[in-house]
Motif scaffolding. Structure first.
Motif, PDB file in Angstrom:
ATOM      1  N   GLU A  82       0.828  -1.210   0.000  1.00 32.93           N
ATOM      2  CA  GLU A  82       0.000   0.000   0.000  1.00 32.93           C
ATOM      3  C   GLU A  82       0.862   1.261   0.000  1.00 32.93           C
ATOM      4  O   GLU A  82       0.472   2.273  -0.558  1.00 32.93           O
ATOM      5  N   ARG A  83       2.026   1.188   0.622  1.00 37.05           N
ATOM      6  CA  ARG A  83       2.866   2.373   0.826  1.00 37.05           C
ATOM      7  C   ARG A  83       3.759   2.693  -0.370  1.00 37.05           C
ATOM      8  O   ARG A  83       4.144   3.835  -0.578  1.00 37.05           O
ATOM      9  N   VAL A  84       4.130   1.686  -1.160  1.00 40.04           N
ATOM     10  CA  VAL A  84       5.092   1.905  -2.244  1.00 40.04           C
ATOM     11  C   VAL A  84       4.389   1.935  -3.603  1.00 40.04           C
ATOM     12  O   VAL A  84       3.289   1.412  -3.744  1.00 40.04           O
ATOM     13  N   PRO A  85       5.023   2.527  -4.606  1.00 43.08           N
ATOM     14  CA  PRO A  85       4.451   2.514  -5.964  1.00 43.08           C
ATOM     15  C   PRO A  85       4.300   1.078  -6.479  1.00 43.08           C
ATOM     16  O   PRO A  85       5.041   0.179  -6.086  1.00 43.08           O
ATOM     17  N   ASP A  86       3.327   0.896  -7.367  1.00 42.23           N
ATOM     18  CA  ASP A  86       3.082  -0.433  -7.936  1.00 42.23           C
ATOM     19  C   ASP A  86       4.335  -1.058  -8.534  1.00 42.23           C
ATOM     20  O   ASP A  86       4.563  -2.250  -8.391  1.00 42.23           O
ATOM     21  N   VAL A 123       0.800   5.148  -8.536  1.00 44.15           N
ATOM     22  CA  VAL A 123       2.032   5.658  -9.135  1.00 44.15           C
ATOM     23  C   VAL A 123       3.035   6.032  -8.051  1.00 44.15           C
ATOM     24  O   VAL A 123       4.230   5.764  -8.172  1.00 44.15           O
ATOM     25  N   HIS A 124       2.557   6.641  -6.969  1.00 43.78           N
ATOM     26  CA  HIS A 124       3.460   7.151  -5.935  1.00 43.78           C
ATOM     27  C   HIS A 124       3.405   6.369  -4.627  1.00 43.78           C
ATOM     28  O   HIS A 124       4.237   6.579  -3.763  1.00 43.78           O
ATOM     29  N   GLY A 125       2.424   5.508  -4.464  1.00 50.33           N
ATOM     30  CA  GLY A 125       2.218   4.828  -3.190  1.00 50.33           C
ATOM     31  C   GLY A 125       1.381   5.704  -2.286  1.00 50.33           C
ATOM     32  O   GLY A 125       1.398   6.929  -2.385  1.00 50.33           O
ATOM     33  N   GLU A 126       0.619   5.068  -1.427  1.00 50.07           N
ATOM     34  CA  GLU A 126      -0.217   5.816  -0.497  1.00 50.07           C
ATOM     35  C   GLU A 126       0.668   6.473   0.550  1.00 50.07           C
ATOM     36  O   GLU A 126       1.590   5.852   1.065  1.00 50.07           O
ATOM     37  N   ARG A 127       0.400   7.707   0.865  1.00 57.87           N
ATOM     38  CA  ARG A 127       1.219   8.445   1.828  1.00 57.87           C
ATOM     39  C   ARG A 127       0.750   8.144   3.242  1.00 57.87           C
ATOM     40  O   ARG A 127      -0.380   8.461   3.597  1.00 57.87           O
ATOM     41  N   PHE A 128       1.604   7.489   4.029  1.00 57.42           N
ATOM     42  CA  PHE A 128       1.351   7.348   5.462  1.00 57.42           C
ATOM     43  C   PHE A 128       2.665   7.133   6.180  1.00 57.42           C
ATOM     44  O   PHE A 128       3.667   6.767   5.579  1.00 57.42           O
ATOM     45  N   ASP A 129       2.661   7.388   7.479  1.00 56.69           N
ATOM     46  CA  ASP A 129       3.877   7.340   8.276  1.00 56.69           C
ATOM     47  C   ASP A 129       3.910   6.084   9.152  1.00 56.69           C
ATOM     48  O   ASP A 129       3.043   5.212   9.048  1.00 56.69           O
ATOM     49  N   VAL A 174      11.830   4.772  -1.535  1.00 62.73           N
ATOM     50  CA  VAL A 174      10.430   5.201  -1.618  1.00 62.73           C
ATOM     51  C   VAL A 174       9.733   5.240  -0.260  1.00 62.73           C
ATOM     52  O   VAL A 174       8.602   5.716  -0.170  1.00 62.73           O
ATOM     53  N   LEU A 175      10.398   4.758   0.782  1.00 60.86           N
ATOM     54  CA  LEU A 175       9.794   4.801   2.115  1.00 60.86           C
ATOM     55  C   LEU A 175      10.192   6.070   2.850  1.00 60.86           C
ATOM     56  O   LEU A 175      11.317   6.549   2.692  1.00 60.86           O
TER      57      LEU A 175
END
Length: 190
Positions: A82-86, A123-129, A174-175
């Motif tokens: 979920e966090r990283v691009p496809d 494309v960018h991954g979902e943004r979360f911490d 990407v993380l």
């Protein structure tokens, strides 16, 4: 005439018929046993079996059962996906055993509100911490957030051993820094 049908010229050294003595001498020579060398991608990735992957997670996380290890692997890899691009998730999946790759490929976030938002996040991954990462792994693994982070660390250590180093560098890139800290210590420095 076709080049294969030409007779060799005077300077060409083609093997002639072998004499029985030459064949016998070659057969009598001691030979090293043939050991298949891994290809460039084997040994780096794709060579780890699912049982080995989950067994290593179970040992590193100190889990009591294989089922707990499998649940932890699924929870962690779904959350990473979920966090990283496809593209990164697909590359990770390509280097893992089929059963471990599945969570990276099947993530569909039900909370996405529009096709545009879905396209942007893929494309960018979902943004979360880190707190959201820990919460999602904990929910999926049915454990506390603190325990989820410990278990996720074990999964990421095994992932590091299972995929190519350059792919782990892409994952690190990407993380966000706080989630990057869950990666094995050799990768977390950036």
């Amino acid at each position: 005439p076709h080049p294969a049908h030409r007779t060799p010229g005077p300077g060409c050294r083609t093997p002639g018929p072998r004499s029985p003595a030459t064949v016998a001498a070659a057969a009598a020579r001691p030979r090293e046993p043939y050991v298949r060398q891994p290809t460039r991608t084997e040994g780096m990735a794709g060579a780890m079996r699912y049982e080995d992957f989950t067994g290593q997670v179970q040992a590193r996380a100190g889990l009591g059962s294989r089922q707990a290890a499998e649940q932890t692997v699924r929870a962690t890899l779904e959350t990473v996906a979920e966090r990283v691009p496809d593209g990164v998730a697909d590359h990770l999946a390509a280097q893992l055993p089929r059963e471990a790759a599945e969570p990276l490929r099947r993530v569909v976030a039900v909370h996405e509100t529009s096709p545009h938002e879905r396209a942007e996040q893929r494309v960018h991954g979902e943004r979360f911490d880190l707190p959201v990462f820990a919460g999602r792994v904990a929910w999926r693994a049915e454990t506390s957030e603190e325990e989820a982070l410990r278990r996720a660390g074990a999964v990421l250590e095994v992932l590091d051993a299972a995929v190519a180093p350059e792919l782990m560098r892409k994952l690190e890139d990407v993380l966000p820094p706080d989630i990057r800290d869950v990666l094995p210590s050799g990768r977390a420095s950036g």
